[in-house]
Design a protein around this motif. Sequence first.
Motif, PDB file in Angstrom:
ATOM      1  N   THR A   1      25.890   1.139  -7.626  1.00 35.68           N
ATOM      2  CA  THR A   1      25.044   2.054  -6.869  1.00 35.68           C
ATOM      3  C   THR A   1      23.844   2.503  -7.710  1.00 35.68           C
ATOM      4  O   THR A   1      23.982   2.850  -8.883  1.00 35.68           O
ATOM      5  N   PHE A   2      22.671   2.475  -7.049  1.00 34.28           N
ATOM      6  CA  PHE A   2      21.418   2.816  -7.725  1.00 34.28           C
ATOM      7  C   PHE A   2      20.658   3.839  -6.891  1.00 34.28           C
ATOM      8  O   PHE A   2      20.717   3.823  -5.666  1.00 34.28           O
ATOM      9  N   GLY A   3      19.923   4.722  -7.562  1.00 31.28           N
ATOM     10  CA  GLY A   3      19.050   5.644  -6.840  1.00 31.28           C
ATOM     11  C   GLY A   3      17.872   4.882  -6.263  1.00 31.28           C
ATOM     12  O   GLY A   3      17.600   3.739  -6.642  1.00 31.28           O
ATOM     13  N   VAL A   4      17.164   5.515  -5.337  1.00 34.11           N
ATOM     14  CA  VAL A   4      16.051   4.820  -4.671  1.00 34.11           C
ATOM     15  C   VAL A   4      14.933   4.488  -5.668  1.00 34.11           C
ATOM     16  O   VAL A   4      14.128   3.593  -5.436  1.00 34.11           O
ATOM     17  N   GLY A   5      14.908   5.175  -6.798  1.00 36.19           N
ATOM     18  CA  GLY A   5      13.935   4.847  -7.843  1.00 36.19           C
ATOM     19  C   GLY A   5      14.446   3.768  -8.788  1.00 36.19           C
ATOM     20  O   GLY A   5      13.769   3.412  -9.751  1.00 36.19           O
ATOM     21  N   GLY A   6      15.660   3.269  -8.554  1.00 37.13           N
ATOM     22  CA  GLY A   6      16.194   2.158  -9.340  1.00 37.13           C
ATOM     23  C   GLY A   6      17.212   2.547 -10.395  1.00 37.13           C
ATOM     24  O   GLY A   6      17.921   1.689 -10.921  1.00 37.13           O
ATOM     25  N   GLU A   7      17.315   3.844 -10.734  1.00 35.54           N
ATOM     26  CA  GLU A   7      18.214   4.231 -11.818  1.00 35.54           C
ATOM     27  C   GLU A   7      19.671   4.041 -11.408  1.00 35.54           C
ATOM     28  O   GLU A   7      20.031   4.263 -10.259  1.00 35.54           O
ATOM     29  N   MET A   8      20.504   3.626 -12.346  1.00 34.01           N
ATOM     30  CA  MET A   8      21.910   3.407 -11.992  1.00 34.01           C
ATOM     31  C   MET A   8      22.620   4.733 -11.788  1.00 34.01           C
ATOM     32  O   MET A   8      22.524   5.651 -12.610  1.00 34.01           O
TER      33      MET A   8
ATOM     34  N   HIS B   1       0.853  -1.190   0.000  1.00 33.66           N
ATOM     35  CA  HIS B   1       0.000   0.000   0.000  1.00 33.66           C
ATOM     36  C   HIS B   1       0.891   1.242   0.000  1.00 33.66           C
ATOM     37  O   HIS B   1       1.954   1.244   0.636  1.00 33.66           O
ATOM     38  N   THR B   2       0.442   2.264  -0.680  1.00 36.98           N
ATOM     39  CA  THR B   2       1.276   3.473  -0.808  1.00 36.98           C
ATOM     40  C   THR B   2       1.582   4.113   0.553  1.00 36.98           C
ATOM     41  O   THR B   2       2.621   4.755   0.709  1.00 36.98           O
ATOM     42  N   SER B   3       0.712   3.899   1.543  1.00 32.37           N
ATOM     43  CA  SER B   3       0.961   4.492   2.864  1.00 32.37           C
ATOM     44  C   SER B   3       2.122   3.806   3.576  1.00 32.37           C
ATOM     45  O   SER B   3       2.582   4.272   4.617  1.00 32.37           O
ATOM     46  N   GLU B   4       2.617   2.706   3.035  1.00 30.69           N
ATOM     47  CA  GLU B   4       3.796   2.059   3.618  1.00 30.69           C
ATOM     48  C   GLU B   4       5.086   2.750   3.205  1.00 30.69           C
ATOM     49  O   GLU B   4       6.128   2.518   3.808  1.00 30.69           O
ATOM     50  N   VAL B   5       5.025   3.563   2.159  1.00 29.62           N
ATOM     51  CA  VAL B   5       6.190   4.347   1.729  1.00 29.62           C
ATOM     52  C   VAL B   5       5.741   5.801   1.554  1.00 29.62           C
ATOM     53  O   VAL B   5       5.697   6.331   0.436  1.00 29.62           O
ATOM     54  N   PRO B   6       5.411   6.489   2.660  1.00 32.75           N
ATOM     55  CA  PRO B   6       4.791   7.817   2.543  1.00 32.75           C
ATOM     56  C   PRO B   6       5.745   8.918   2.064  1.00 32.75           C
ATOM     57  O   PRO B   6       5.291   9.886   1.453  1.00 32.75           O
ATOM     58  N   ASN B   7       7.054   8.761   2.335  1.00 37.34           N
ATOM     59  CA  ASN B   7       7.983   9.864   2.049  1.00 37.34           C
ATOM     60  C   ASN B   7       8.982   9.492   0.963  1.00 37.34           C
ATOM     61  O   ASN B   7       9.336   8.315   0.800  1.00 37.34           O
TER      62      ASN B   7
ATOM     63  N   ASN C   1      10.304   7.383  -5.235  1.00 37.04           N
ATOM     64  CA  ASN C   1      11.453   8.033  -5.854  1.00 37.04           C
ATOM     65  C   ASN C   1      11.433   9.551  -5.621  1.00 37.04           C
ATOM     66  O   ASN C   1      10.475  10.090  -5.051  1.00 37.04           O
ATOM     67  N   PRO C   2      12.507  10.250  -6.016  1.00 38.49           N
ATOM     68  CA  PRO C   2      12.575  11.694  -5.759  1.00 38.49           C
ATOM     69  C   PRO C   2      11.457  12.493  -6.435  1.00 38.49           C
ATOM     70  O   PRO C   2      11.193  13.632  -6.050  1.00 38.49           O
ATOM     71  N   ASP C   3      10.801  11.928  -7.449  1.00 37.25           N
ATOM     72  CA  ASP C   3       9.641  12.600  -8.062  1.00 37.25           C
ATOM     73  C   ASP C   3       8.343  12.255  -7.337  1.00 37.25           C
ATOM     74  O   ASP C   3       7.248  12.536  -7.846  1.00 37.25           O
ATOM     75  N   ASN C   4       8.467  11.632  -6.156  1.00 35.26           N
ATOM     76  CA  ASN C   4       7.307  11.288  -5.322  1.00 35.26           C
ATOM     77  C   ASN C   4       6.400  10.236  -5.968  1.00 35.26           C
ATOM     78  O   ASN C   4       5.207  10.183  -5.700  1.00 35.26           O
ATOM     79  N   GLU C   5       7.016   9.398  -6.831  1.00 34.00           N
ATOM     80  CA  GLU C   5       6.249   8.321  -7.462  1.00 34.00           C
ATOM     81  C   GLU C   5       6.613   6.984  -6.813  1.00 34.00           C
ATOM     82  O   GLU C   5       7.778   6.757  -6.480  1.00 34.00           O
ATOM     83  N   VAL C   6       5.616   6.115  -6.698  1.00 29.65           N
ATOM     84  CA  VAL C   6       5.882   4.770  -6.167  1.00 29.65           C
ATOM     85  C   VAL C   6       6.478   3.921  -7.280  1.00 29.65           C
ATOM     86  O   VAL C   6       5.991   3.929  -8.415  1.00 29.65           O
ATOM     87  N   ARG C   7       7.537   3.213  -6.963  1.00 30.79           N
ATOM     88  CA  ARG C   7       8.193   2.313  -7.911  1.00 30.79           C
ATOM     89  C   ARG C   7       8.215   0.908  -7.329  1.00 30.79           C
ATOM     90  O   ARG C   7       8.279   0.731  -6.107  1.00 30.79           O
TER      91      ARG C   7
END
Lengths: 162, 428
Positions: free
Chosen positions: B109-116, B46-52, B71-77
Amino acid sequence: MSMPENEIREIEAFLFLEARLADESRYDEWEALWTEDALYWVPRRADLDPAKEVSHIYDNRQRIGTRIRQLKSGFRYSQTPASPMRRVLSNIEIAPAGADEYEAGANFMLMELAIQSTRNMNFWGGRTLYRLRRVDGGLRMVVKKILLIDADEPIANLSFLI
Amino acid sequence: MGMQRTIVYDALVHRDRVHGSLYTDPGVFSDEMDRIFHKGWSFVGHTSEVPNIGDFKRRQIGLQPVIITRNPDNEVRLLFNRCTHRGNMICAKESGNTATFVCPYHGWTFGVGGEMRGVPLQNGMGKDFDKSAMGLANVPRMRIYRGFIFASLAAEGPSFDAYLGKARKLLDRACDMSPDGEVDLSAGWLKHRFHANWKMLPENNTDGYHVNVAHASLMRAVNAFSSQAFDEDKGDNSVTRDWGGGHTELDFAARYHQTGRPFQWFGGVPAAKMPDYVARMEQAYGKDLAQQHMIEGPPHAILFPNLFLAELNISFLIPISANEVVQYYTPLLLKGAPEVNARALRQTEGAMGPGSFLLPEDACMAERNQLGLAAQSPEWLDLRRGLEREYMDEKTGLLSSAVSDEITNRSFWKEYLQLMSSFPGAAA
């Protein structure tokens, strides 16, 4: 502040008695150890805030009563028959807490045989934190907070007295 | 060299019975992971499990480890938890907040959104090494409905809308218990191990037949619960429903409307004890609809294959093997309803989880089912209950039956057979 040796022995004896009553599923005697403001608590984490997060067990005195009535009903299938159990307490530390109370902590290892279904030998371990109170000269349990090592992992049925 | 066995599912699933091997055969389990959990849609989180931004949470889809991140664009990945170098499980922590995932093996190393972001000593990777192509793999299809995250590991296949179908209304009913129309699953998950096949959980969770028997001990311990005994012979007009797509429900609305009292689903707590909630619900939905929500409560329903809308709890399962499954539980917290949430936490502890008053019996029964199924005679499990009295309910357009009927099992297996036998390459 050091405690008198006989007081330490008295408290240890209480902890061992409580452990044995739980091991032997002696429900009425175990229930009688509690004060009216009791808390029987198995959180998922030591620093968990019960106002915001869910615990495995968070029983007040009334709910302890329900738990015991259910266990004694003869239809609590997950504990019918009761799991054969033995636990070992160690690393006991005791400190006075106010005029008539004590705080104690003990590591435990518990072997529990899930005799009702799989007959797996479940191995439970962690540290228990107690708050005890002197009532009419004897000792009673106010808080029993059980910190399971694997509290936040998938665990088996916890319907016995831990 | 093992020979691949082809299992003919049409021979094992009938309208009124299913074959025991479906619960015990590792070959069946392997097909299920592929055809139901990996290629099909299932609930992940659920999106509320990753609020920030930077929040992450580990999960599993079928047998495959994934990470839900923001991710930094506030999107769930939704990312596979596997370094693109040599396969290290890159995220070992269960949850947290981070800017990057750094593989501890060689430092990719990868960003929190997965990008290398980079690799150590990049010159050695050759001049054609393209960082933009080496990010953590995305789960091919993810859809979010009112915060509930569902995924399919297949790029192609039935659409999410086709999967969810009419059962969208069940998620709506859960969310509309909140005056803000939003739920919050941030109270943490209890995780319960069953030595049983995963299918026993969805089959049990909307089974109205077992409650009076398997949970008799709670009825004896708590009078309030005994008044909730499920007995159609004593005037309980609750019903079982087939929502299509394997989604099923125990619908208590009719019983609750017999007295018309709100919060019967919540231990009968008097409305006067939750005045702000009642006021906010009436403000949000109008008096009549708010009253209906508060009388009927949140749904008791299964969304195929692994989500259990358990009234004021949310539960889901993760299959481990043919003989093992883990069930998760958390309270359904309602945004804008602190009075409800404080009680919901304690109610979840009472009802759900390995230390609760209900679920230990369900686990024990599931495990004893699994043990019993080692006996191969009779070969079949009997699911005929209610076949002669199920009916099309014109008001809802749903196939329905009495509260103790096995229409919910039959609905589950209908969808199961569809997915298992219509799969490309499956035996006809």
